[in-house]
Design a protein around this motif. Structure first.
Motif, PDB file in Angstrom:
ATOM      1  N   THR A 128       9.048   4.706 -10.000  1.00  0.00           N
ATOM      2  CA  THR A 128       8.942   3.417  -9.313  1.00  0.00           C
ATOM      3  C   THR A 128       9.533   2.279 -10.135  1.00  0.00           C
TER       4      THR A 128
ATOM      5  N   GLY B 195      -2.713  -1.826  -7.282  1.00  0.00           N
ATOM      6  CA  GLY B 195      -2.603  -0.479  -7.831  1.00  0.00           C
ATOM      7  C   GLY B 195      -1.259  -0.085  -8.387  1.00  0.00           C
ATOM      8  N   ILE B 196      -0.283  -0.988  -8.405  1.00  0.00           N
ATOM      9  CA  ILE B 196       0.969  -0.655  -9.079  1.00  0.00           C
ATOM     10  C   ILE B 196       0.674  -0.560 -10.575  1.00  0.00           C
ATOM     11  N   ASP B 197       0.986   0.575 -11.151  1.00  0.00           N
ATOM     12  CA  ASP B 197       0.577   0.914 -12.518  1.00  0.00           C
ATOM     13  C   ASP B 197       1.730   0.667 -13.478  1.00  0.00           C
TER      14      ASP B 197
ATOM     15  N   ARG C 152       3.896   1.459  -1.347  1.00  0.00           N
ATOM     16  CA  ARG C 152       4.484   1.600  -2.682  1.00  0.00           C
ATOM     17  C   ARG C 152       3.525   2.324  -3.616  1.00  0.00           C
ATOM     18  N   VAL C 153       2.261   1.955  -3.549  1.00  0.00           N
ATOM     19  CA  VAL C 153       1.253   2.606  -4.398  1.00  0.00           C
ATOM     20  C   VAL C 153       1.143   4.088  -4.030  1.00  0.00           C
TER      21      VAL C 153
ATOM     22  N   TYR D   6       0.462  -7.411  -7.637  1.00  0.00           N
ATOM     23  CA  TYR D   6       1.003  -6.066  -7.840  1.00  0.00           C
ATOM     24  C   TYR D   6       0.006  -5.170  -8.564  1.00  0.00           C
TER      25      TYR D   6
ATOM     26  N   ARG E 122       0.834  -1.204   0.000  1.00  0.00           N
ATOM     27  CA  ARG E 122       0.000   0.000   0.000  1.00  0.00           C
ATOM     28  C   ARG E 122       0.869   1.254   0.000  1.00  0.00           C
TER      29      ARG E 122
ATOM     30  N   GLN F 210       4.093   5.838  -5.551  1.00  0.00           N
ATOM     31  CA  GLN F 210       3.909   5.935  -7.003  1.00  0.00           C
ATOM     32  C   GLN F 210       2.945   7.057  -7.339  1.00  0.00           C
ATOM     33  N   GLN F 211       1.843   7.116  -6.622  1.00  0.00           N
ATOM     34  CA  GLN F 211       0.828   8.135  -6.891  1.00  0.00           C
ATOM     35  C   GLN F 211       1.309   9.532  -6.522  1.00  0.00           C
TER      36      GLN F 211
END
Length: 364
Positions: free
Chosen positions: A72, A106-108, A62-63, A102, A60, A66-67
């Motif tokens: 990332t 939400g990892i994009d 990491r997301v 992943y 969570r 990223q956001q």
């Protein structure tokens, strides 16, 4: 001026913890104001699908980073599966499960580079010059290496496990990662990476900064215990709630969670760790404090707490599970994401290795 840590050992003294915390606080401030120039390296060993310990402890966050705009990079550390295991199992299947989790959380892939160890030869080639910069006693003193050896139940340390901190340094430095989200227990690895970067610059590059010393990004992410009261969740122990579980499976798991004989629910991590663990899970799922939840349950007992925790967890994970079910129907898409990430990682790794060869005088 940044804080520096003596490079005589990768073990962390209290003063060095303080220095790492100050650097981490400075990074959090930069993330809030202007995250440009920050490149995060994070990842996991592909040993199967992930559980709520992974999610609340790291995924969570990491997301969130990223956001926030932090570049990332996520490594699927498939080579590290064999550091302490003699039987590989279904590596490809485990990688697929990891990728699915992943993307579901939400990892994009449009904003993150997701890649595997084994697909990036130049990354692994950096191990050779990096190994020349460390001593055997330094590696043997690394507390994480010693802990992994003990957990594997072995008396003799394999070469790959001994050099695990150097491999991790290569993971971070090949892509010039300068931010690594970790818990305090992993700080020795980051310090070893800082030592390697510093020594490379001094020994082979005449002081030129070929590699930047990365910083640990510390957070207050909770530690989720195993449902049996073990120090952490482990799929092999069966004490987990997996992200992929159904609501009914989650409820069954939570109902079997270890608590204690006291009826009144209180939040006491030291005195009542198993009860506190359920309260922490419910807190993370709802955004309410553990104390508030404990007060609400009161004398209703552990059965009520378990029901409340399972319902909160199922509600929180519902969109993740829906996304997961959708993604796992298209394995070709998953491996397409990985191929694209591997291509990007290879480009960067080859550029880094070319620069290393240049400063070492190995271009012929």
């Amino acid at each position: 001026m940044t804080d520096t840590v003596a490079d005589v050992t990768p073990e962390i003294a209290p003063s060095s913890y303080d220095a790492a915390q100050r650097r981490s606080d400075a990074i959090w401030r930069k993330i809030e104001s202007d995250p440009s120039g920050l490149r995060m390296l994070t990842g996991d060993r592909p040993t199967g699908a992930l559980h709520i310990g992974h999610y609340f402890g790291s995924l969570r966050n990491r997301v969130r980073l990223q956001q926030a705009g932090v570049e990332t990079w996520v490594i699927v550390a498939d080579y590290q599966v064999i550091t302490d295991r003699e039987i590989l199992g279904d590596i490809r299947g485990s990688v697929r499960e990891l990728l699915t989790d992943y993307l579901a959380v939400g990892i994009d892939p449009e904003r993150a580079t997701i890649f595997t160890h084994s697909a990036v030869p130049a990354l692994n080639q950096l191990m050779l010059p990096f190994l020349s910069l460390v001593t055997q006693p330094e590696l043997e003193r690394n507390p994480t290496v010693k802990a992994e050896l003990a957990a594997a139940g072995k008396s003799a340390m394999g070469g790959l496990l001994l050099t695990y901190p150097v491999h991790q340094a290569a993971d971070i430095l090949f892509c010039h990662g300068n931010v690594v989200p970790v818990g305090k227990d992993q700080l020795p690895h980051i310090e070893q990476t800082r030592v390697i970067a510093r020594r490379f610059n001094e020994r082979y590059a005449d002081g030129e900064q070929v590699f930047t010393e990365p910083d640990a990004l510390l957070s207050d992410a909770p530690t989720i215990l195993g449902l049996d009261g073990a120090a952490k969740m482990s799929k092999s122990l069966g004490n987990t709630v997996m992200l992929r579980m159904s609501p009914d499976e989650t409820l069954k798991k939570i109902k079997k969670a270890k608590t204690d004989s006291e009826r009144r629910i209180t939040y006491d991590p030291e005195g009542r760790p198993e009860v506190a663990n359920l309260l922490t899970i419910a807190s993370e799922a709802t955004g309410r404090t553990p104390e508030e939840i404990a007060s609400e349950v009161g004398d209703a007992g552990s059965g009520t707490l378990k029901m409340l925790t399972a319902e909160a967890l199922n509600e929180h994970l519902a969109p993740i599970r829906a996304r997961r079910a959708e993604i796992e129907q298209d394995p070709e898409y998953l491996f397409g994401v990985l191929r694209a990430g591997n291509e990007r990682a290879n480009e960067v790794a080859e550029q880094t290795l070319a620069r290393v060869r240049e400063v070492m005088g190995m271009v012929y």
